[in-house]
Motif scaffolding. Structure first.
Motif, PDB file in Angstrom:
ATOM      1  N   LEU A   1      13.077  27.299  11.804  1.00 23.02           N
ATOM      2  CA  LEU A   1      13.854  28.153  10.907  1.00 23.02           C
ATOM      3  C   LEU A   1      14.650  27.278   9.960  1.00 23.02           C
ATOM      4  O   LEU A   1      15.295  26.322  10.378  1.00 23.02           O
ATOM      5  N   GLU A   2      14.629  27.639   8.683  1.00 20.64           N
ATOM      6  CA  GLU A   2      15.462  26.910   7.735  1.00 20.64           C
ATOM      7  C   GLU A   2      16.878  27.482   7.738  1.00 20.64           C
ATOM      8  O   GLU A   2      17.105  28.593   8.207  1.00 20.64           O
ATOM      9  N   GLU A   3      17.798  26.702   7.213  1.00 22.74           N
ATOM     10  CA  GLU A   3      19.234  27.077   7.202  1.00 22.74           C
ATOM     11  C   GLU A   3      19.475  28.557   6.940  1.00 22.74           C
ATOM     12  O   GLU A   3      19.988  29.275   7.770  1.00 22.74           O
ATOM     13  N   GLU A   4      19.039  28.972   5.759  1.00 26.97           N
ATOM     14  CA  GLU A   4      19.450  30.283   5.250  1.00 26.97           C
ATOM     15  C   GLU A   4      18.405  31.377   5.451  1.00 26.97           C
ATOM     16  O   GLU A   4      18.540  32.479   4.936  1.00 26.97           O
ATOM     17  N   GLU A   5      17.360  31.047   6.240  1.00 25.82           N
ATOM     18  CA  GLU A   5      16.219  31.971   6.361  1.00 25.82           C
ATOM     19  C   GLU A   5      16.556  33.164   7.273  1.00 25.82           C
ATOM     20  O   GLU A   5      16.994  32.978   8.399  1.00 25.82           O
ATOM     21  N   PRO A   6      16.292  34.408   6.814  1.00 22.74           N
ATOM     22  CA  PRO A   6      16.493  35.557   7.700  1.00 22.74           C
ATOM     23  C   PRO A   6      15.485  35.523   8.848  1.00 22.74           C
ATOM     24  O   PRO A   6      14.356  35.076   8.683  1.00 22.74           O
TER      25      PRO A   6
ATOM     26  N   ARG B   1      22.387  30.639  15.927  1.00 22.07           N
ATOM     27  CA  ARG B   1      21.523  30.714  14.736  1.00 22.07           C
ATOM     28  C   ARG B   1      21.046  32.145  14.492  1.00 22.07           C
ATOM     29  O   ARG B   1      21.052  32.634  13.348  1.00 22.07           O
TER      30      ARG B   1
ATOM     31  N   LEU C   1      23.408  34.538  12.746  1.00 27.29           N
ATOM     32  CA  LEU C   1      23.655  34.388  11.304  1.00 27.29           C
ATOM     33  C   LEU C   1      22.980  35.495  10.501  1.00 27.29           C
ATOM     34  O   LEU C   1      23.474  35.906   9.460  1.00 27.29           O
ATOM     35  N   THR C   2      21.802  35.943  10.969  1.00 31.38           N
ATOM     36  CA  THR C   2      21.096  36.958  10.177  1.00 31.38           C
ATOM     37  C   THR C   2      20.742  38.229  10.954  1.00 31.38           C
ATOM     38  O   THR C   2      20.109  39.123  10.397  1.00 31.38           O
TER      39      THR C   2
END
Lengths: 71, 71, 71, 71, 71, 71, 71, 71, 71, 71, 71, 71
Positions: free
Chosen positions: A65-70, I27, I30-31
């Motif tokens: 998973l990338e940092e900002e990926e939902p 993690r 976060l989403t």
């Protein structure tokens, strides 16, 4: 530290287990980045009465998973 | 009566499940005698983001122990 | 509603997992109608000391029972 | 603290499950020290068409590794 | 292509699951090269009637076989 | 190449696991040819309140299919 | 309708799997009524370095609960 | 020969897997004698939306039954 | 009635199983909303030849789906 | 002593798990005598995009073999 | 922190899986407090030759242990 | 060839296993197209001390991925 997600796909092929795996991964790569490994969970298929018409391979595919990926 | 030992190996191939199995068995045959059967335990592999780069097949390989052979 | 039966077969091949599956299904089709799907349960094989001599694939094959068919 | 290794053996007997287990352990004791416990993983056997000709018991055998012992 | 071997070890610790894992791997590294990954198969332990006296972790450890290495 | 079928039987005995296995195989041999191997799947039994009255062993029995044999 | 309870016991014997099963059931019958069936879950044992010293059979034992019996 | 019983408990902790195991065993020791070993069957826990609030460890605990002890 | 979704994540840590679990859940939070429970499916890790360099914990995380939330 | 055979069937129903089980057993009873017990192995079904259209229950059915009955 | 116990029961019903579950739980509630969750482990049943006569559902039932409660 | 995705959902119902399955699928159909099959993985539920208050069914739902659909 890195976190990975695993998703479950079913690839299909008229010809072989490997082609079914590869078709699922090619499809996944269209909308997912960082694909990293796969695990085969089931191999099955359909028969039209006398011949195998389709191999179906259930596989789990893991990707970072990338940092900002939902999720 | 005969006694057998089973060991666990992981064969790899860029091409197919069968080639991964055969590479593991060819390697085992370099230092083990009497290889007799194998059982596939897992099929998995690595992906470089978009394509399968390696099939990895975990298999157990059975062989008959000879009289004086260390285990 | 339809009722299906599943039987367990072991197909064999000197060459590949797929050929072992297909040989089992071709044999089943000689005396069974309506074969509809298969599920691979085990992949194994025999070794003659240094090389794979036979792939053995245990599979379950499902088929629809006809009205008057003995089970 | 102690570290143990587990190996996988197949004992055989024409007579009983227990004799198959004991034959595997007697064989292991010829070249391994400190054998400590076993776990039965599979019981199977061969048939010559009408009678059991051999019991085959797959078992894992655990033993304590000594200081300088190669694994 | 590379071939790997997996062996089964039991690490022990009075304190934690992680210490049991690490003690098994430290021991394995004394006589094996190229240790590459581990998989926990079982977590268990002994009790002296009222308190945990030992964590026992069964793990499989994988390592790449070198060219000339006996299996 | 040869194709095998596996069937599932439950043998019973008042005395032992082995006798239960052998009774199932003797019965199978009355109407099936080429019986080749068996795999024990479950061991269970009945109790009359205080004593084991019957061992029940679930086993799969494999046999080679002949050319013209119905499945 | 009847309700049953299953408990998990480990019977032991120096001699055989069957004797280990029967010792567990004889013990259970001392304080439980209506014992009705058993299922073997594991067969294992201890070794004193060279010989099996004890068979240990983990089994589940089922019995019908009576009206007023505490669970 | 000795007979053992196994019971299934769930220990909980806000902090670690080990603390959850130890809390279950400490509780068991309040009313059971001869506790001898444990086997972890599941590790799970609850989350309050963003953080782990509780580790839950399902474990089986084995203990030797005394002569006259009710099961 | 409520409907929940379960996803599969792999958390990593250089230090402990618990830290790997918590990093995956932090993690996810976060989403994703409503994270409610987790189940550990596998514990594994990487070794650099002699020492554990990373714990990898595969876990399933469950969360309640909100009315209008895409799956 | 009695010998039993187990066969694997898939019953289907638009309505419920129980109806799927009962339809498989009713069908089996048309050509098999002495049906004695069943064990559910899988519950699955088909969806037409938005609604369950069929419950499919895979079950094993056990029956006592008569003296002269072909297997 | 709370400690829970899990016990294994078999509920029975002539009519449905749900009724078998509920009958086991109603029975458990007669002598146990704090029943909190259940997990279905097996669904099976008996047949009188042609019809299902009893659904048998094996389930584990979890409950919180109170301070002073014997296990 | 077609590629399918499988997701894991938990449906709930106060009344029955079937209603729990159907509620999960109805919810999934709100935001997913091409739902094609489901597989039940677990049946469990909550109890308020004496009665089942909720059936919880964990199921995997499979659907065909469309050309341009994100995974």
């Amino acid at each position: 530290m890195a976190v990975y997600k695993k998703i479950s796909l079913v690839g299909t092929s008229e010809k072989s287990v490997e082609e079914a795996i590869e078709s699922a991964i090619r499809r996944a790569a269209l909308t997912l980045r960082n694909l990293s490994w796969f695990e085969v969970k089931e191999i099955r298929g359909s028969i039209d009465g006398r011949r195998v018409t389709q191999y179906q391979v259930v596989l789990e595919v893991g990707f970072r998973l990338e940092e900002e990926e939902p999720i």
